[in-house]
Design an enzyme around this catalytic site. Structure first.
Site, mmCIF file in Angstrom:
data_model
loop_
_atom_site.group_PDB
_atom_site.id
_atom_site.type_symbol
_atom_site.label_atom_id
_atom_site.label_comp_id
_atom_site.label_asym_id
_atom_site.label_seq_id
_atom_site.Cartn_x
_atom_site.Cartn_y
_atom_site.Cartn_z
ATOM 1 N N THR A 192 1.320 -8.836 11.595
ATOM 2 C CA THR A 192 1.417 -7.529 10.962
ATOM 3 C C THR A 192 0.301 -7.353 9.966
ATOM 4 O OG1 THR A 192 2.784 -6.056 9.717
ATOM 5 C CG2 THR A 192 2.816 -8.338 9.047
ATOM 6 N N THR A 215 0.866 -1.200 0.000
ATOM 7 C CA THR A 215 0.000 0.000 0.000
ATOM 8 C C THR A 215 0.895 1.240 0.000
ATOM 9 O OG1 THR A 215 -0.207 -0.238 2.417
ATOM 10 C CG2 THR A 215 -2.046 -1.012 1.071
ATOM 11 N N LYS A 261 4.016 -6.883 3.908
ATOM 12 C CA LYS A 261 3.713 -5.506 3.543
ATOM 13 C C LYS A 261 3.259 -4.758 4.783
ATOM 14 C CE LYS A 261 0.311 -3.651 2.971
ATOM 15 N NZ LYS A 261 -0.597 -2.821 3.824
#
EC number: 2.3.1.35
Lengths: 409, 409
Positions: A197, A160, A186
């Site tokens: 995460t 992102t 990511k």
């Protein structure tokens, strides 16, 4: 901004696993934003998901489908991941869209619908653009591959606000044979994982019993993704998946399990640290090493209190050895009967604080020398016991504010 | 930056109380940085202090001296307050300096040493410039006055990164007579009081029993200074003092106590809100109203989780109605068995979230209209009970980063 240079590693194939991508135009045209991971029958899969109470529709469905597979004694056969839209805060519509995505991929690939686990990341609260997303599925399936290029493209397809793809790979000797562990991750903002995460996908060709795989995931995530923070904001979409295709060597016996655990921990830690290094607006990579704690929990409490202090973070950004702010943050950590005269704080190799005040012999020059570096270690000894914890974080820069005031994320 | 305009109010004298100031040059030349408050014999004083484990030397000494006075059935006779240096993280030297300050003022004024309470605010970790500080004491004593100008100058003499002095005053009718409450406060960064704000001094001419005064302070601080946050960083020097000179009307009986409590709460809340409006880099004044909580504690947990979210704060700065960030922050609050489908979130008069997702009929235009305002109320109904809490906070702007990356505070 991002700290240091990183190179996406050359990744060997994981026997049985293939990855495909597409540019579906979910938010931005002409960028990879849809990833399909094909998992062979007989593989074992473990998952770790966000504890945010507002967890996103794909998280709810991925957990349910994983449980359904387990109940049948099977593993899931596909992961489908999109970026550009988190499908979070989308209520019933979001759940319907996530189900439709799994159903369409299942139809195209000829597997059961609950054998597909969905993952999404990106803006919260917008409905998924279903036509474009579903249109991308055949393209992603047609591009399935196992080589390093497929891993690299998948690494790109899940980003992102990240400035670069994040990958890690290790090949371990297990007796006469070898096994490989590959992973991609990511995440850049809304990073204070509580369970995992933003998104990480790790795969190995090793054969591992389900129970062992589950506990290995739990342990290694706990000391990697659960020990990083950029801004203290736990995402609605966090997930970390660990796939063992079972095509390679079997992991058995204490010695082999230890070798595998160490290798897996290394991959998890590299992937987690890569997220911090690429934290929104980050100019510093900061390691908080807490020692002499009465429990690991209180060590983590102190570490996160310091890591989340805007005043410590802006001092790090300014390369200002403002140890008073570190001391004030340590002092407000929620510890009972905290005798601060026993606390010692080191900045790199420089003693900052001892006996409740500035250390004898400390000079601003010494502090500034360490603070000027791009990678900084702050060691805090609490004088209360033997437990330790390490947490990684970033500074708070003008770019963090710009990224989050300008970007609808 | 600061939100809105404020005027320092005209303050009537509090019978028996005098304030004096000096420009001692503690950190910056030619600014008021030393304040002495003279309290008449027979007055009652209550104090509320930081819970930061690294509390500063003056806090330690002020608490000890206040207790010593109480033990003798007396009230303290002087407060001495300096800005420019917090005398925090200064170990034994700091305590010695705070003692020397009290001793010198006691000598000059002819009172007992433990009748003087010291307060400091400013940079952490530097030793006090004792020669300049002690040199300012006779000047401050010579300027003692009771009128509005003395209050205004005292309000200026305690500021650090504040952009303006903060004062509040109310006169209450108690039967046939009146009593007055005056207060000043300071604080702009390192603001997440846990017991009291940076510094606040409130005085009344009312006669109030010690026990009642203590409980009134506790109650009103709990719903004012303990409900504000700028950056979540609890200071090492927080203190709020409440002085009742006893020269005016006596507060007795439930009705009079209620009138006085309401007046005091209003002064405390005004002074606390003034700190938020003048928060470092603040461009928005944000009220977080939590409703339908199972307990006041969980309401405060949700409020502070949202108030400390850098992503919510940068969205407020950008006037971006990014309700997904509010929802994600609510979702990571530490609540057990949290059914998010019962949560409703309103931004001003606009319903943002209901049933776990975006509210039906919500439009970006409506959200943006409210977000563009300088004063914003976010109402979060949890659907779990009857308890409520209100917390006031600011946004996170480029100026916050500049102020804290450039200023050694």
């Amino acid at each position: 901004m991002a700290v240091g240079e990183t190179r996406f590693p050359a990744m060997p194939a994981i026997d049985g696993l293939r990855l495909g991508t597409a540019m579906a135009g979910i938010k931005t045209p002409c960028r990879r934003d849809l990833v399909v991971v094909e998992i062979p029958a007989g593989a074992r899969v473990a998952g770790s998901f966000t504890r945010n109470a507002f967890c996103a529709a794909p998280v709810t469905l991925a957990k349910a489908n994983l449980a359904a597979c387990r109940a049948k004694g099977e593993g899931p056969r596909y992961l489908v991941i999109n970026t550009g839209n988190a499908n979070a805060g989308t209520g019933e519509v979001g759940l319907r869209d996530a189900r439709a995505t799994c159903a369409e991929l299942a139809r195209l690939a000829g597997v059961n619908e609950d054998g597909v686990l969905p993952f999404s990341t990106g803006v919260i609260g917008e409905p998924l653009p279903m036509e474009r997303l579903l249109g991308g599925l055949p393209v992603a399936l047609a591009s399935l591959g196992a080589d390093g290029e497929a891993w690299h493209q998948a690494g790109e397809g899940i980003l992102t606000t990240d400035t670069r793809p994040k990958g890690a790979s290790v090949t371990l000797a297990l007796g006469e044979r070898t096994v490989t562990i590959n992973g991609i991750s990511k995440g850049s903002g809304m990073i204070k994982p509580n369970m995992a995460t933003m998104l990480a996908f790790v795969a190995t060709d090793a054969a591992i019993e389900q129970e062992l795989l589950d506990s290995l995931l739990r342990e290694t995530v706990d000391r990697s993704f659960n020990c990083i923070t950029v801004d203290g904001d736990t995402s609605t979409n966090d997930a970390c998946m660990l796939i063992a295709t079972g095509r390679g060597a079997t992991v058995h016996g204490d010695e082999e399990i230890a070798v595998f655990r160490n290798g897996l921990q290394r991959i998890m830690t590299e992937l987690a640290q890569a997220i911090v290094r690429d934290g929104e607006g980050a100019t510093k990579f900061v390691t908080l090493q807490i020692e002499e704690a009465a429990s690991r929990e209180e060590a983590l409490d102190v570490a996160f209190t310091v890591a989340h202090s805007p005043l410590v973070k802006t001092a790090l950004y300014a390369s200002d050895a403002n140890w008073g702010r570190i001391l004030a943050a340590v002092g407000r950590a929620p510890l009972a009967d905290f005798d601060v005269s026993r606390v010692a704080i080191d900045l790199g190799d420089v003693r900052l604080v001892e006996h409740g005040g500035r250390a004898t012999g400390y000079t601003e020059e010494d502090g500034s020398r360490v603070m000027g570096q791009e990678e900084i270690t702050i060691r805090i000894a609490l004088g209360r016991g033997e437990e330790v914890a390490t947490v990684w974080t970033t500074d708070l820069s003008h770019d963090y504010v710009s990224i989050n005031a300008d970007y609808r994320s």
